[in-house]
Scaffold this active site. Structure first.
Site, PDB file in Angstrom:
ATOM      1  N   HIS A  21      35.478  52.069  29.486  1.00 60.86           N
ATOM      2  CA  HIS A  21      36.687  51.360  29.937  1.00 60.86           C
ATOM      3  C   HIS A  21      37.012  50.167  29.041  1.00 60.86           C
ATOM      4  CE1 HIS A  21      36.136  53.643  33.685  1.00 60.86           C
ATOM      5  NE2 HIS A  21      37.408  53.354  33.941  1.00 60.86           N
TER       6      HIS A  21
ATOM      7  N   LYS B 120      37.741  45.140  32.533  1.00 59.20           N
ATOM      8  CA  LYS B 120      37.378  45.726  33.826  1.00 59.20           C
ATOM      9  C   LYS B 120      36.305  44.847  34.475  1.00 59.20           C
ATOM     10  CE  LYS B 120      36.022  50.064  36.050  1.00 59.20           C
ATOM     11  NZ  LYS B 120      36.884  49.785  37.202  1.00 59.20           N
TER      12      LYS B 120
HETATM   13  N1  LIG Z   1      42.141  54.411  41.450  1.00 59.31           N
HETATM   14  C1  LIG Z   1      42.652  54.381  40.220  1.00 59.31           C
HETATM   15  O1  LIG Z   1      43.223  55.372  39.733  1.00 59.31           O
HETATM   16  C2  LIG Z   1      42.579  53.116  39.437  1.00 59.31           C
HETATM   17  C3  LIG Z   1      41.908  52.053  39.958  1.00 59.31           C
HETATM   18  N2  LIG Z   1      41.868  50.871  39.289  1.00 59.31           N
HETATM   19  C4  LIG Z   1      41.228  49.775  39.991  1.00 59.31           C
HETATM   20  O2  LIG Z   1      42.252  48.898  40.461  1.00 59.31           O
HETATM   21  C5  LIG Z   1      41.766  47.565  40.514  1.00 59.31           C
HETATM   22  C6  LIG Z   1      42.708  46.660  39.749  1.00 59.31           C
HETATM   23  O3  LIG Z   1      42.651  46.970  38.368  1.00 59.31           O
HETATM   24  P1  LIG Z   1      43.582  46.203  37.336  1.00 59.31           P
HETATM   25  O4  LIG Z   1      45.023  46.346  37.729  1.00 59.31           O
HETATM   26  O5  LIG Z   1      43.147  46.630  35.994  1.00 59.31           O
HETATM   27  O6  LIG Z   1      43.120  44.692  37.590  1.00 59.31           O
HETATM   28  P2  LIG Z   1      43.962  43.342  37.343  1.00 59.31           P
HETATM   29  O7  LIG Z   1      42.947  42.239  37.349  1.00 59.31           O
HETATM   30  O8  LIG Z   1      44.867  43.494  36.187  1.00 59.31           O
HETATM   31  O9  LIG Z   1      44.873  43.229  38.643  1.00 59.31           O
HETATM   32  C7  LIG Z   1      44.416  42.821  39.906  1.00 59.31           C
HETATM   33  C8  LIG Z   1      45.509  41.967  40.498  1.00 59.31           C
HETATM   34  O10 LIG Z   1      45.195  41.683  41.844  1.00 59.31           O
HETATM   35  C9  LIG Z   1      45.480  40.316  42.081  1.00 59.31           C
HETATM   36  N3  LIG Z   1      44.738  39.859  43.270  1.00 59.31           N
HETATM   37  C10 LIG Z   1      43.489  39.375  43.337  1.00 59.31           C
HETATM   38  N4  LIG Z   1      43.191  39.072  44.621  1.00 59.31           N
HETATM   39  C11 LIG Z   1      44.283  39.388  45.366  1.00 59.31           C
HETATM   40  C12 LIG Z   1      44.587  39.305  46.753  1.00 59.31           C
HETATM   41  N5  LIG Z   1      43.701  38.832  47.641  1.00 59.31           N
HETATM   42  N6  LIG Z   1      45.822  39.712  47.176  1.00 59.31           N
HETATM   43  C13 LIG Z   1      46.725  40.182  46.298  1.00 59.31           C
HETATM   44  N7  LIG Z   1      46.497  40.266  44.958  1.00 59.31           N
HETATM   45  C14 LIG Z   1      45.271  39.879  44.514  1.00 59.31           C
HETATM   46  C15 LIG Z   1      45.060  39.644  40.785  1.00 59.31           C
HETATM   47  O11 LIG Z   1      45.600  38.344  40.679  1.00 59.31           O
HETATM   48  P3  LIG Z   1      44.830  37.264  39.719  1.00 59.31           P
HETATM   49  O12 LIG Z   1      44.813  37.868  38.359  1.00 59.31           O
HETATM   50  O13 LIG Z   1      45.681  36.060  39.856  1.00 59.31           O
HETATM   51  O14 LIG Z   1      43.457  37.125  40.304  1.00 59.31           O
HETATM   52  C16 LIG Z   1      45.652  40.602  39.770  1.00 59.31           C
HETATM   53  O15 LIG Z   1      47.026  40.363  39.541  1.00 59.31           O
HETATM   54  C17 LIG Z   1      40.337  47.626  39.964  1.00 59.31           C
HETATM   55  O16 LIG Z   1      39.440  47.728  41.029  1.00 59.31           O
HETATM   56  C18 LIG Z   1      40.335  48.911  39.151  1.00 59.31           C
HETATM   57  O17 LIG Z   1      39.060  49.465  39.021  1.00 59.31           O
HETATM   58  C19 LIG Z   1      42.458  50.725  38.078  1.00 59.31           C
HETATM   59  C20 LIG Z   1      43.096  51.762  37.481  1.00 59.31           C
HETATM   60  C21 LIG Z   1      43.225  53.052  38.119  1.00 59.31           C
HETATM   61  O1  LIG Z   2      39.568  49.439  36.109  1.00 61.08           O
HETATM   62  C1  LIG Z   2      40.104  50.458  35.628  1.00 61.08           C
HETATM   63  O2  LIG Z   2      40.795  50.424  34.606  1.00 61.08           O
HETATM   64  C2  LIG Z   2      39.908  51.745  36.302  1.00 61.08           C
HETATM   65  N1  LIG Z   2      39.300  51.750  37.449  1.00 61.08           N
HETATM   66  C3  LIG Z   2      39.029  52.882  38.249  1.00 61.08           C
HETATM   67  C4  LIG Z   2      37.544  53.077  38.354  1.00 61.08           C
HETATM   68  O3  LIG Z   2      36.800  52.089  38.549  1.00 61.08           O
HETATM   69  O4  LIG Z   2      37.099  54.229  38.282  1.00 61.08           O
HETATM   70  C5  LIG Z   2      39.794  54.104  37.813  1.00 61.08           C
HETATM   71  C6  LIG Z   2      39.956  54.237  36.331  1.00 61.08           C
HETATM   72  O5  LIG Z   2      38.725  54.567  35.791  1.00 61.08           O
HETATM   73  C7  LIG Z   2      40.504  52.958  35.727  1.00 61.08           C
END
Ligand SMILES: NC(=O)C1=CN([C@@H]2O[C@H](COP(=O)(O)OP(=O)(O)OC[C@H]3O[C@@H](n4cnc5c(N)ncnc54)[C@H](OP(=O)(O)O)[C@@H]3O)[C@@H](O)[C@H]2O)C=CC1
Ligand SMILES: O=C(O)C1=N[C@H](C(=O)O)C[C@H](O)C1
Length: 255
Positions: free
Chosen positions: A141, A145
């Site tokens: 990744h 992450k």
């Molecule tokens: N299931 C899937 O297909 C995928 C899952 N993911 C998962 O999604 C999650 C997010 O990933 P990613 O977008 O890269 O992370 P980011 O850090 O880019 O985004 C997370 C966001 O959530 C905000 N946040 C934190 N706490 C809160 C809260 N209590 N309420 C509302 N917003 C909040 C953060 O704000 P701030 O930055 O100000 O803290 C930030 O803007 C991870 O767990 C990742 O593993 C990611 C890609 C695909």
């Molecule tokens: O954090 C990410 O980027 C992603 N998170 C998810 C995970 O923890 O598996 C899904 C994907 O791999 C991207």
């Protein structure tokens, strides 16, 4: 946008709206003719913006530390939730299942990975696990992450372990005496998982399967977060018809 007669738009709120995933989800929901993006909430903002806006479905891409509170809040408000945030182990999943028991009509979809290719990769890995005595996962990744191993790797390892139990396979062949902690990766349900964090990557996973004289490698690559959007929208559109807890996209993709 004018609403087509007889088909009200589905009202959607996004948690983590300014994040890498949340911002793409906002654009995808906003661009969908049948969906109405009614609230975008990030850290430090008021969750009640979501209920005040009348959201019927919340999409959560926040972080593993806060996601359980968010899911609890949605259930308490009677709002269905599509959850992509990682960090869901068996105990957390059981907790959400308990929260949902006294409710009616509320759906929660928790999907470790919304990319179609990743869903298939996990299914193929579970199939291969019945026949290959050695199975290892390498997940790769982007360096921002926050967690390791990835949710996808944890889910894949559990699916492999389940398939191995069903096939009555014993322990994996491995006579290693490791001289350095971590050299053989972390064990998730007895399956070795190796995590790579590297600039230039988005989200990738290889499942290595080995048996006598041959190996099979199952690899999935998300080169762009656009890969997750069709799966997210599919879950958003289906969730109101799926009360209770749904894990993974598999049942939503059944034809
Ligand atoms: N299931 C899937 O297909 C995928 C899952 N993911 C998962 O999604 C999650 C997010 O990933 P990613 O977008 O890269 O992370 P980011 O850090 O880019 O985004 C997370 C966001 O959530 C905000 N946040 C934190 N706490 C809160 C809260 N209590 N309420 C509302 N917003 C909040 C953060 O704000 P701030 O930055 O100000 O803290 C930030 O803007 C991870 O767990 C990742 O593993 C990611 C890609 C695909
Ligand atoms: O954090 C990410 O980027 C992603 N998170 C998810 C995970 O923890 O598996 C899904 C994907 O791999 C991207």
């Amino acid at each position: 946008m004018s609403e087509p007669v007889g088909s009200p738009l589905l009202r959607v709120g996004v948690l983590g709206a300014r994040g890498r995933m949340g911002s793409q989800v906002c654009r995808a929901v906003d661009g969908a003719e049948d969906l109405d993006l009614v609230a975008m909430v990030d850290e430090g903002e008021w969750l009640f913006n979501i209920s005040d806006a009348g959201a019927q479905v919340v999409v959560d891409f926040t972080n593993p530390d806060v996601v359980m509170d968010n899911v609890r809040w949605c259930i308490d408000q009677g709002i269905s939730a599509v959850v992509g945030t990682s960090g869901f182990d068996a105990a957390r999943i059981e907790t959400v299942r308990e929260w949902l028991k006294p409710t009616e009509g509320i759906g929660v979809v928790i999907a470790p990975n919304f990319a179609i290719g990743a869903v298939l990769m996990m299914q193929f890995a579970a199939t291969a696990a019945q026949y290959f005595p050695s199975m290892e996962i390498i997940e790769l990744h982007h360096p921002n992450k926050v967690d390791a191993p990835s949710g996808t790797a944890v889910h894949t390892a559990s699916a492999i372990a389940q398939a191995r139990r069903k096939a009555a396979l014993g322990p994996m062949p491995d006579a290693t005496k490791s001289s350095l902690d971590g050299a053989r990766g972390a064990r998730v349900d007895e399956v070795p998982v190796h995590s790579v964090r590297m600039a230039g990557l988005v989200a990738h996973q290889e499942v290595l399967c080995g048996t006598e004289g041959e190996t099979l490698t199952i690899r999935h690559d998300s080169y762009d977060r656009a890969s997750f959007m069709p799966g997210v929208l599919l879950a958003v559109r289906q969730i109101l018809g799926r009360p209770g807890l749904t894990i993974g996209l598999d049942s939503l993709l059944e034809r």
